[in-house]
Design an enzyme around this catalytic site. Structure first.
Site, PDB file in Angstrom:
ATOM      1  CD  GLU A   1       8.002 -25.190  19.141  1.00  0.00           C
ATOM      2  OE1 GLU A   1       7.555 -25.903  20.058  1.00  0.00           O
ATOM      3  OE2 GLU A   1       8.897 -25.366  18.198  1.00  0.00           O
TER       4      GLU A   1
ATOM      5  CG  ASP B   1       7.371 -31.874  18.368  1.00  0.00           C
ATOM      6  OD1 ASP B   1       8.485 -31.451  17.851  1.00  0.00           O
ATOM      7  OD2 ASP B   1       6.422 -31.000  18.415  1.00  0.00           O
TER       8      ASP B   1
END
Ligand SMILES: *[C@@H]1O[C@H](CO)[C@@H](O)[C@H](O)[C@H]1NC(C)=O
Ligand SMILES: *[C@@H]1O[C@H](CO)[C@@H](O)[C@H](O)[C@H]1NC(C)=O
Ligand SMILES: *[C@@H]1O[C@H](CO)[C@@H](O)[C@H](O)[C@H]1NC(C)=O
Ligand SMILES: *[C@@H]1O[C@H](CO)[C@@H](O)[C@H](O)[C@H]1NC(C)=O
Ligand SMILES: *[C@@H]1O[C@H](CO)[C@@H](O)[C@H](O)[C@H]1NC(C)=O
Ligand SMILES: *[C@@H]1O[C@H](CO)[C@@H](O)[C@H](O)[C@H]1NC(C)=O
Ligand SMILES: *[C@@H]1O[C@H](CO)[C@@H](O)[C@H](O)[C@H]1NC(C)=O
Ligand SMILES: *[C@@H]1O[C@H](CO)[C@@H](O)[C@H](O)[C@H]1NC(C)=O
Length: 636
Positions: free
Chosen positions: A522, A316
């Site tokens: 997020e 990521d």
């Protein structure tokens, strides 16, 4: 003799390493026959041929992915960089058109093609609900809404439409689908999860065959696959256990035994691999205290060796940096642990020299064996050859008209109407409130989310965190859709937060109140109270106290509404429907029936969380799978 040639090969590698950039300018690739450039050769032969030509520097370059904001065609050429990405909102310039995207991607590709070996880049982007960074793309409902449809074929068609819109911009790789199994709605990424139920998530991996194309009958299941130039590489994420973190804290620790891991968080990956997913992204989260980015057992031993995943594993964004707390406390350690765990491509994403230098040092010092680098390169090259990238590296204008096409908007509208979940329809003995009459003389539309395209699209829309207002991109607000759906002589009054006296004095036939959460993505979306954005609760109370009301909740997850349900005459969960608000009006007014089923348990109070279907003390406001239905009435 054998030993000597081994040694001298090492020296050649080292020498090439220093002269690669110079060689690129003096000896352009493509002169004479190169087996790896011959599409007539089997992929394995092409991989072998190319690998034995590559220097260590070129291999490490291929393992590097940079954000578009920090690359130039020259960097791509000189370092043989493997991939470029657009992070959330990383666009060539605001409101860039498809052509502008193609030009940008092609200028990077030109850089890569002029490198010594001419290995093309793949370009990745977070197309997680349609091609959502791109102005005027079709924005599909977020995954939680798609989970409510229970319709894997619809989701596959959305994958195919998304692939076309992504190809319209010259891009060939998407960081989707997210196959997280969100077990706690306090998690800020819960809307990226199709469901709390692993079997629903597993069924929705059908999107992979939409994005990449379906492996033909007799084709090899489990190997990375791409069906053609109208398809894009997919990425199942975030491996693994991202949706299981303690209290839904983003990127936190998932405490779970092996059985729970296999039965809840892993099933989506089995299916994704069978469907030929080309890449898998590692999760920021930890499993029982070990960062997934450093988890050799789960990445190498289990995913690669046991599950036989043959595509490549990508980190990521700054994922290896975060192996340490605080991030970047020891970058050498991060690279050692991340590459050692089995990550093949690193989303760096800004500073290529630090990553490349660190990994190069670790390989030269024999801390990371060459076999680990070669495993990464073989996987990356397999994906690149199999994509047909060497034969057709540049984007063209073939798919330009696909971006935001009417056909895709119609598909999004279908998805919206199938995603809506009807939670209440009239008080017990009273007749149902929905569907609503289109021929009422005067109706009220109220609420913070009725006239806000940005809000109804949520996070990951144009920018990373999403935005507010109707000029964010093109689409139809819920208010706009209602106005279009009702009879011509029906008066639609919009007042975001009306006074109860105003409501009473106007003799409305009914009110539609649209409230919800503000956009987030997020960690910014982590919440401990899961409340409606202010003044949503007040608006419900004022309007529903004064006139018959239907409440539509626009949110990425169940929210705290229990105390207000009695005030409402009807309640609809609309999730984050995206750009086509018409789908909401389609079912409110009975052109289509309600069919959606809760993809998540709707809690009464946050102190019940986590609470998932099958738990021993299950006492929800609305259980998993709940959803009232209505018959289509043709809108009368
Ligand atoms: C790429 O290079 C080719 C020729 O080398 C050129 O025709 C083309 O315009 C370039 N494209 C971009 C987007 O830079
Ligand atoms: C989990 O969150 C807590 C509280 O914010 C934090 O102290 C801890 O470091 C986090 N753990 C991980 C593995 O990120
Ligand atoms: C950083 O990590 C490396 C590799 O594990 C280790 O050798 C080094 O001692 C660490 N440096 C510091 C300052 O802790
Ligand atoms: C990358 O990091 C190195 C070392 O910290 C620094 O010297 C260099 O300027 C950075 N490059 C960029 C493009 O930020
Ligand atoms: C609306 O249409 C229905 C069905 O055609 C009819 O029964 C009703 O009277 C109409 N109401 C108004 C206010 O015109
Ligand atoms: C949208 O409109 C708002 C004002 O309503 C303005 O501040 C913003 O800059 C506009 N955004 C775009 C992308 O045009
Ligand atoms: C309110 O509307 C109803 C039908 O929609 C009508 O019969 C009634 O006369 C109206 N009352 C006022 C005060 O306008
Ligand atoms: C809910 O929590 C958020 C922070 O996550 C805070 O901003 C908000 O004020 C809280 N709302 C209520 C009603 O407590």
């Amino acid at each position: 003799m054998a030993k000597l040639s081994f040694l001298s090969m090492g020296m050649i590698l080292f020498l090439c390493c220093c002269s690669a950039a110079a060689a690129a300018r003096t000896a352009p690739a493509g002169q004479g026959y190169s087996k790896y450039k011959d599409p007539g050769q089997p992929v394995n032969a092409r991989i072998r041929d190319l690998m034995q030509r590559m220097t260590l520097q070129e291999k490490i370059g291929q393992m590097t992915q940079l954000d578009r904001a920090s690359v130039t065609p020259e960097i791509l050429r000189d370092y043989s960089i493997g991939s470029v990405l657009s992070g959330g909102g990383s666009v060539p310039f605001p409101k860039a058109k498809a052509r502008d995207w193609i030009d940008m991607v092609n200028s990077y590709q030109n850089g890569s093609l002029s490198s010594r070996l001419g290995i093309p880049i793949i370009y990745g982007i977070d197309a997680v609900h349609g091609h959502n960074n791109v102005y005027q793309a079709t924005i599909f409902p977020h995954n939680v809404g798609l989970g409510a449809t229970r319709d894997p074929d619809l989701v596959k068609r959305i994958g195919a439409a998304t692939a076309l819109e992504v190809r319209a911009t010259g891009i060939n790789y998407v960081f989707a689908p997210c196959i997280a199994v969100c077990r706690d709605p306090r998690w800020g990424r819960c809307y990226e999860s199709y469901s709390e139920d692993p079997s629903v998530v597993q069924s929705m991996t059908s999107i992979i065959s939409g994005l990449q194309g379906e492996i033909p009958a007799g084709g090899r299941k489990g190997a990375p696959y791409l069906g053609g130039n109208d398809k894009v590489l997919a990425c199942a994420k975030h491996y693994v256990g991202d949706g299981g973190t303690a209290r839904g804290i983003n990127e936190n620790n998932t405490v779970a035994d092996w059985h729970e891991m296999l039965s809840i968080h892993m099933p989506g990956y089995y299916k994704a691999i069978i469907e030929g997913v080309s890449t898998i992204m590692v999760s920021y989260s930890s499993w029982n205290g070990v960062k997934m980015h450093a988890n050799r057992f789960l990445v190498t031993d289990f995913l690669k060796n046991t599950l036989k995943f043959r595509g490549f594993v990508i980190s990521d964004w700054e994922g290896i940096d975060k192996i340490t707390t605080p991030a970047d406390a020891n970058y050498t350690y991060s690279v050692q642990m991340g590459i050692g765990a089995g990550i093949d491509m690193v989303m760096v994403p800004y500073n290529h020299t630090v990553f490349i230098d660190t990994l190069t040092r670790l390989v030269k010092a024999d801390v990371i064996p060459m076999s680990r680098i070669d495993d990464a390169i073989e996987r990356i090259l397999r994906v690149k050859f199999m994509t047909g990238l060497f034969e057709k590296p540049l984007g063209d204008q073939t798919f330009l008209s696909q971006l935001g096409s009417q056909e895709h908007r119609d598909l999004a509208r279908e998805a919206v109407r199938k995603s809506l979940v009807l939670l209440k329809n009239g008080h017990k003995a009273d007749p149902p409130v929905l569907p609503l009459a289109k021929n009422a003389s005067k109706i009220l539309v109220a609420g913070t989310h009725a006239n806000n395209l940005g809000y109804q699209c949520g996070g990951w829309t144009i920018t990373w965190q999403g935005g507010s207002g109707n000029n964010l991109t093109s689409g139809t607000t819920i208010l706009g859709a209602i106005s279009k759906a009702v009879d011509l002589d029906t008066e639609v009054v919009f007042s975001e937060n009306p006074d109860p006296d105003f409501v009473r004095s106007h003799n409305f036939s009914y009110a539609i109140v649209v409230v919800g959460e503000l956009p987030y993505a997020e960690t910014a979306g982590d919440s401990t109270n899961l409340t409606l954005a202010e003044p949503g609760g007040d608006i419900i109370q004022k309007v529903c106290g004064a006139v018959k009301c239907v409440v539509v909740v626009v949110s990425g997850r169940p929210v705290t509404i229990e105390p207000r349900v009695d005030q409402m005459d009807a309640l609809v969960a609309a999730w984050l429907p995206g750009s086509q608000g018409e789908g909401v009006a389609d079912v409110l007014f009975g052109d289509y029936g309600f069919t959606g089923k809760l993809p998540r348990t709707w809690f009464k109070t946050v102190d019940q969380l986590p609470m998932n279907v099958g738990d021993p003390h299950y006492d929800p406001l609305f259980p998993f799978g709940f959803g009232l239905t209505t018959e289509p009435t043709g809108g009368q």
